[in-house]
Enzyme design. Structure first.
Site, PDB file in Angstrom:
ATOM      1  N   ASN A  93       8.566  35.580  23.822  1.00 13.00           N
ATOM      2  CA  ASN A  93       8.449  34.487  24.788  1.00 13.00           C
ATOM      3  C   ASN A  93       7.319  34.710  25.770  1.00 13.00           C
ATOM      4  O   ASN A  93       6.787  33.775  26.334  1.00 13.00           O
ATOM      5  CB  ASN A  93       9.752  34.307  25.564  1.00 13.00           C
ATOM      6  CG  ASN A  93      10.869  33.820  24.660  1.00 13.00           C
ATOM      7  OD1 ASN A  93      10.704  32.839  23.940  1.00 13.00           O
ATOM      8  ND2 ASN A  93      11.971  34.525  24.655  1.00 13.00           N
TER       9      ASN A  93
ATOM     10  N   TYR B 149      12.624  31.356  12.680  1.00 15.31           N
ATOM     11  CA  TYR B 149      11.913  30.985  13.912  1.00 15.31           C
ATOM     12  C   TYR B 149      10.474  31.490  13.869  1.00 15.31           C
ATOM     13  O   TYR B 149      10.237  32.667  13.542  1.00 15.31           O
ATOM     14  CB  TYR B 149      12.655  31.560  15.131  1.00 15.31           C
ATOM     15  CG  TYR B 149      14.029  30.941  15.250  1.00 15.31           C
ATOM     16  CD1 TYR B 149      14.221  29.826  16.046  1.00 15.31           C
ATOM     17  CD2 TYR B 149      15.088  31.420  14.494  1.00 15.31           C
ATOM     18  CE1 TYR B 149      15.459  29.200  16.096  1.00 15.31           C
ATOM     19  CE2 TYR B 149      16.327  30.813  14.534  1.00 15.31           C
ATOM     20  CZ  TYR B 149      16.502  29.698  15.338  1.00 15.31           C
ATOM     21  OH  TYR B 149      17.722  29.076  15.375  1.00 15.31           O
TER      22      TYR B 149
ATOM     23  N   ARG C 291       5.643  30.371  28.689  1.00 21.02           N
ATOM     24  CA  ARG C 291       5.611  31.672  29.365  1.00 21.02           C
ATOM     25  C   ARG C 291       4.504  32.594  28.851  1.00 21.02           C
ATOM     26  O   ARG C 291       4.238  33.635  29.429  1.00 21.02           O
ATOM     27  CB  ARG C 291       6.987  32.357  29.248  1.00 21.02           C
ATOM     28  CG  ARG C 291       8.015  31.781  30.196  1.00 21.02           C
ATOM     29  CD  ARG C 291       9.408  32.241  29.873  1.00 21.02           C
ATOM     30  NE  ARG C 291       9.922  31.599  28.662  1.00 21.02           N
ATOM     31  CZ  ARG C 291      11.042  31.959  28.039  1.00 21.02           C
ATOM     32  NH1 ARG C 291      11.756  32.974  28.504  1.00 21.02           N
ATOM     33  NH2 ARG C 291      11.437  31.323  26.951  1.00 21.02           N
TER      34      ARG C 291
ATOM     35  N   SER D 262     -40.541  60.563  11.779  1.00 17.62           N
ATOM     36  CA  SER D 262     -39.827  60.013  12.933  1.00 17.62           C
ATOM     37  C   SER D 262     -40.611  58.887  13.593  1.00 17.62           C
ATOM     38  O   SER D 262     -41.846  58.855  13.537  1.00 17.62           O
ATOM     39  CB  SER D 262     -39.600  61.111  13.963  1.00 17.62           C
ATOM     40  OG  SER D 262     -38.726  62.068  13.416  1.00 17.62           O
TER      41      SER D 262
ATOM     42  N   ASN E 297     -35.269  60.999   3.123  1.00 17.17           N
ATOM     43  CA  ASN E 297     -35.032  61.449   4.484  1.00 17.17           C
ATOM     44  C   ASN E 297     -35.658  60.453   5.450  1.00 17.17           C
ATOM     45  O   ASN E 297     -36.866  60.224   5.394  1.00 17.17           O
ATOM     46  CB  ASN E 297     -35.642  62.844   4.681  1.00 17.17           C
ATOM     47  CG  ASN E 297     -35.057  63.495   5.909  1.00 17.17           C
ATOM     48  OD1 ASN E 297     -35.080  62.920   6.996  1.00 17.17           O
ATOM     49  ND2 ASN E 297     -34.524  64.697   5.750  1.00 17.17           N
TER      50      ASN E 297
ATOM     51  N   ALA F 250       9.120  25.917  14.895  1.00 14.68           N
ATOM     52  CA  ALA F 250       7.919  26.411  15.575  1.00 14.68           C
ATOM     53  C   ALA F 250       7.331  25.348  16.483  1.00 14.68           C
ATOM     54  O   ALA F 250       6.134  25.283  16.697  1.00 14.68           O
ATOM     55  CB  ALA F 250       6.878  26.846  14.549  1.00 14.68           C
ATOM     56  N   ALA F 251       8.207  24.510  17.044  1.00 13.82           N
ATOM     57  CA  ALA F 251       7.689  23.394  17.844  1.00 13.82           C
ATOM     58  C   ALA F 251       7.656  23.692  19.334  1.00 13.82           C
ATOM     59  O   ALA F 251       7.048  22.962  20.096  1.00 13.82           O
ATOM     60  CB  ALA F 251       8.516  22.136  17.579  1.00 13.82           C
TER      61      ALA F 251
ATOM     62  N   LYS G 283     -27.330  47.654   8.290  1.00 10.98           N
ATOM     63  CA  LYS G 283     -26.830  46.312   7.984  1.00 10.98           C
ATOM     64  C   LYS G 283     -27.359  45.851   6.642  1.00 10.98           C
ATOM     65  O   LYS G 283     -28.544  46.022   6.354  1.00 10.98           O
ATOM     66  CB  LYS G 283     -27.287  45.340   9.073  1.00 10.98           C
ATOM     67  CG  LYS G 283     -26.714  43.949   8.921  1.00 10.98           C
ATOM     68  CD  LYS G 283     -27.682  42.843   9.309  1.00 10.98           C
ATOM     69  CE  LYS G 283     -28.708  42.583   8.215  1.00 10.98           C
ATOM     70  NZ  LYS G 283     -29.513  41.389   8.460  1.00 10.98           N
TER      71      LYS G 283
ATOM     72  N   GLU H 289      26.031  28.749  24.694  1.00 10.47           N
ATOM     73  CA  GLU H 289      24.715  29.114  25.239  1.00 10.47           C
ATOM     74  C   GLU H 289      24.894  29.790  26.593  1.00 10.47           C
ATOM     75  O   GLU H 289      25.821  29.471  27.343  1.00 10.47           O
ATOM     76  CB  GLU H 289      23.837  27.860  25.384  1.00 10.47           C
ATOM     77  CG  GLU H 289      23.364  27.301  24.052  1.00 10.47           C
ATOM     78  CD  GLU H 289      22.634  28.335  23.214  1.00 10.47           C
ATOM     79  OE1 GLU H 289      21.609  28.852  23.675  1.00 10.47           O
ATOM     80  OE2 GLU H 289      23.105  28.658  22.109  1.00 10.47           O
TER      81      GLU H 289
HETATM   82  C1  UD1 Z   1      18.278  29.756  20.828  1.00 17.09           C
HETATM   83  C2  UD1 Z   1      19.761  29.593  20.512  1.00 17.09           C
HETATM   84  C3  UD1 Z   1      20.530  30.771  21.102  1.00 17.09           C
HETATM   85  C4  UD1 Z   1      19.980  32.055  20.575  1.00 17.09           C
HETATM   86  C5  UD1 Z   1      18.497  32.147  20.816  1.00 17.09           C
HETATM   87  C6  UD1 Z   1      17.923  33.348  20.095  1.00 17.09           C
HETATM   88  C7  UD1 Z   1      20.150  27.202  20.459  1.00 17.09           C
HETATM   89  C8  UD1 Z   1      20.686  26.025  21.190  1.00 17.09           C
HETATM   90  N1  UD1 Z   1      20.225  28.352  21.073  1.00 17.09           N
HETATM   91  O1  UD1 Z   1      18.170  29.673  22.250  1.00 17.09           O
HETATM   92  O2  UD1 Z   1      21.917  30.652  20.782  1.00 17.09           O
HETATM   93  O3  UD1 Z   1      20.671  33.146  21.193  1.00 17.09           O
HETATM   94  O4  UD1 Z   1      17.808  30.986  20.316  1.00 17.09           O
HETATM   95  O5  UD1 Z   1      16.599  33.538  20.444  1.00 17.09           O
HETATM   96  O6  UD1 Z   1      19.710  27.078  19.324  1.00 17.09           O
HETATM   97  N2  UD1 Z   1      12.386  24.892  18.923  1.00 17.09           N
HETATM   98  C9  UD1 Z   1      11.860  23.795  18.272  1.00 17.09           C
HETATM   99  N3  UD1 Z   1      12.145  22.553  18.740  1.00 17.09           N
HETATM  100  C10 UD1 Z   1      12.925  22.358  19.815  1.00 17.09           C
HETATM  101  C11 UD1 Z   1      13.451  23.481  20.476  1.00 17.09           C
HETATM  102  C12 UD1 Z   1      13.174  24.734  20.000  1.00 17.09           C
HETATM  103  O7  UD1 Z   1      11.131  23.931  17.290  1.00 17.09           O
HETATM  104  O8  UD1 Z   1      13.142  21.184  20.175  1.00 17.09           O
HETATM  105  C13 UD1 Z   1      12.075  26.226  18.408  1.00 17.09           C
HETATM  106  C14 UD1 Z   1      11.295  27.044  19.409  1.00 17.09           C
HETATM  107  O9  UD1 Z   1       9.908  26.951  19.150  1.00 17.09           O
HETATM  108  C15 UD1 Z   1      11.803  28.444  19.145  1.00 17.09           C
HETATM  109  C16 UD1 Z   1      13.216  28.246  18.627  1.00 17.09           C
HETATM  110  O10 UD1 Z   1      13.294  26.910  18.211  1.00 17.09           O
HETATM  111  O11 UD1 Z   1      11.070  29.071  18.123  1.00 17.09           O
HETATM  112  C17 UD1 Z   1      14.276  28.580  19.643  1.00 17.09           C
HETATM  113  O12 UD1 Z   1      14.142  27.723  20.746  1.00 17.09           O
HETATM  114  P1  UD1 Z   1      14.423  28.197  22.223  1.00 17.09           P
HETATM  115  O13 UD1 Z   1      14.250  27.077  23.128  1.00 17.09           O
HETATM  116  O14 UD1 Z   1      13.655  29.432  22.479  1.00 17.09           O
HETATM  117  O15 UD1 Z   1      15.969  28.539  22.113  1.00 17.09           O
HETATM  118  P2  UD1 Z   1      16.774  29.465  23.068  1.00 17.09           P
HETATM  119  O16 UD1 Z   1      17.116  28.705  24.293  1.00 17.09           O
HETATM  120  O17 UD1 Z   1      16.132  30.765  23.206  1.00 17.09           O
HETATM  121 CA    CA Z   2      13.902  31.754  22.600  1.00 18.24          CA
END
Ligand code: UD1
Ligand code: CA
Length: 456
Positions: free
Chosen positions: A225, A100, A15, A403, A375, A9-10, A349, A152
């Site tokens: 996203n 994720y 977007r 009233s 009433n 979740a980093a 309230k 990828e």
């Molecule tokens: C990733 C997958 C891809 C897959 C897709 C599905 C990789 C290299 N690719 O691509 O194969 O089809 O997800 O949605 O894994 N995140 C971190 N730290 C980081 C980078 C990312 O915590 O340094 C977290 C993001 O917050 C996100 C998740 O990992 O929740 C996925 O990262 P994102 O950059 O969206 O990966 P994609 O390029 O979409």
């Molecule tokens: Ca993604």
């Protein structure tokens, strides 16, 4: 050798174009990340580790009451790098499950199938078939159908881009193997990132079999996203909640115009009209009717009660057989006993209204205790606030408030008392008597209305 769930979740969520970190945007009223954390805990893991970065302070504060382990990834160098941050918490015999923070609707049942598949080897993935696989990593298989690697989108050849089986990102692996595969991960690829997906080719290189499982529905694996995707997922989520409620016996006049942002418990033959929004914990008794465009948060409503259209109810307890609205507003700490009527443009309230009492039109009742079968006439106001403090009003059983009365609190109206219309009541009114405060009416014989100058 337990289950350790790793939630990534980093990511920044640029977007979303938002000051709120992406994983805190709500779906069904609950932050995206909280959906994932709740699902993670339903698997009875030993630990849940959340890798955070962007907006970390806000994310941690919002999920403060949930006991996860927070692991910081100060620079977002890729999904592989993110998982590397939790390696110190993984032992060789652990099973690591990667989820994720922005993919909220993954189901526990699907994850259980993934974990079962991992038990048959060192690594398993959730993959899905998509009509439009653009942007996702693709699953490359050999002729016999064995997974070879993930490529990828940005690194793929035209031929590989034609593959419709995509990597959902969800994977589970044995801790020791994962540590080995992640060691020496390289970032020489189109994005200059450390890809978690590169571990697949490494596992295959070591002779490990890679198992795959499919989600029940593709919505399980859809990530958020941008706000378009968030809205699409919200609609799907709401529709699936609506379908579940209808199958449980709730009538939804229009299931596409129904929003539940929390939990609803409903009795038999409940009818919910179009455009209703329910938030928090809402309990509806048998045969309750909720009219169009009513908004209800954290409330319980007794059997056979009708809430007519456009009511706003928050933190209230309503008994059976009541009639509320249209256009009523019930604010926190309101209790309404059976058979009471609260009509249009009435605000209540922090008050309790006794059984069978009626406040039918245009009133404000605050910090008040009203007995049974009272009433309250149109336009009655409890003047509960003196500019500094709030004071209580008490109205006894079967009192009749004429009233346009102002009850200046603190004040008591005795049981069976009658208050004459238009009164300003500043002292207690005794039970059973008529009390009124009113200037005497006079008529001026022969009086003429003023006339505009120059018209004589
Ligand atoms: C990733 C997958 C891809 C897959 C897709 C599905 C990789 C290299 N690719 O691509 O194969 O089809 O997800 O949605 O894994 N995140 C971190 N730290 C980081 C980078 C990312 O915590 O340094 C977290 C993001 O917050 C996100 C998740 O990992 O929740 C996925 O990262 P994102 O950059 O969206 O990966 P994609 O390029 O979409
Ligand atoms: Ca993604």
């Amino acid at each position: 050798m337990g289950l350790k769930v790793i939630i990534l979740a980093a990511g920044g969520g640029t977007r979303m174009r938002s000051d709120l970190p992406k994983v805190l945007h709500p779906l069904g009223g609950v932050p995206l990340l909280e959906h994932v954390v709740t699902t993670a805990f339903s698997l009875n893991p030993e630990r849940v580790l959340v890798v955070y970065g962007h907006g970390g302070g806000q994310v941690r504060a919002r999920l403060d009451e949930i006991h996860v382990d927070w692991v910081e990834q100060s620079e977002q160098l890729g999904t592989g790098h993110a998982v590397q941050q939790v390696l110190p918490a993984l032992s060789g015999e652990d099973t690591a499950l990667v989820l994720y923070g922005d993919v909220p609707l993954i189901e526990a049942r699907t994850l259980q199938r993934l974990l079962a598949a991992t038990g048959r080897g060192d690594l398993a993935l959730i993959t899905a078939q998509l009509e439009d696989p653009a942007g996702y990593g693709r699953i490359v298989r050999d002729q016999a159908g064995n997974v070879l690697r993930i490529v990828e989108d940005k690194d793929a050849s035209d031929e590989e881009r034609a593959i419709r089986e995509i990597n959902t990102g969800f994977l589970a692996a044995r801790g020791g193997a994962l540590r080995r595969w992640l060691a020496g991960l390289k970032n020489c690829n189109a994005q200059g990132e450390f890809y978690l997906t590169d571990v697949i080719a490494r596992a295959v290189g070591e002779g490990s079999a890679v198992h795959t499982v499919s989600p029940r529905v593709n919505e399980e694996i859809l990530g958020v996203n941008n706000r378009l995707q968030l809205a699409a997922l919200e609609r799907w989520y709401q529709r699936s909640q609506a379908d579940r409620l209808m199958l449980q016996g709730v009538t939804l006049i229009d299931p596409d115009r129904f929003d539940l942002r929390g939990e609803l418990s409903a009795g038999r033959d409940v009818v919910i009209d179009a455009g209703v929004v329910l938030t928090g914990r809402v309990a509806l008794g048998d045969r309750v009717y909720i009219g169009p465009y009513s908004v209800i948060r954290d409330a319980s409503i007794g059997t056979d009660t009708r809430v007519e259209s456009h009511c706003v109810i928050e933190d209230a307890d309503i008994g059976p057989g009541c009639r509320i609205g249209p256009f009523a507003r019930l604010r926190p700490e309101t209790e309404i006993d059976g058979g009471a009527h609260i009509g249009n443009f009435v605000e209540v309230k922090k008050s309790s209204i006794g059984a069978g009492s009626k406040i039918n039109h245009l009133s404000y009742i605050g910090d008040t205790t009203i007995g049974r079968e009272v009433n309250v006439g149109a336009g009655t106001i409890t003047c509960n606030y003196d500019g500094a403090n709030k004071h209580r009003t008490e109205i006894g059983d079967r009192a009749f408030i004429g009233s346009d009365t102002q009850l200046v609190a603190p004040v008591k109206v005795g049981a069976g008392a009658t208050i004459g219309a238009g009164s300003t009541i500043v002292r207690d009114a005794p039970p059973g008597e008529l009390t009124l405060s009113r200037t005497r009416q006079e008529t001026r014989k022969g009086w003429k209305r003023p006339v505009k100058k120059g018209r004589e």
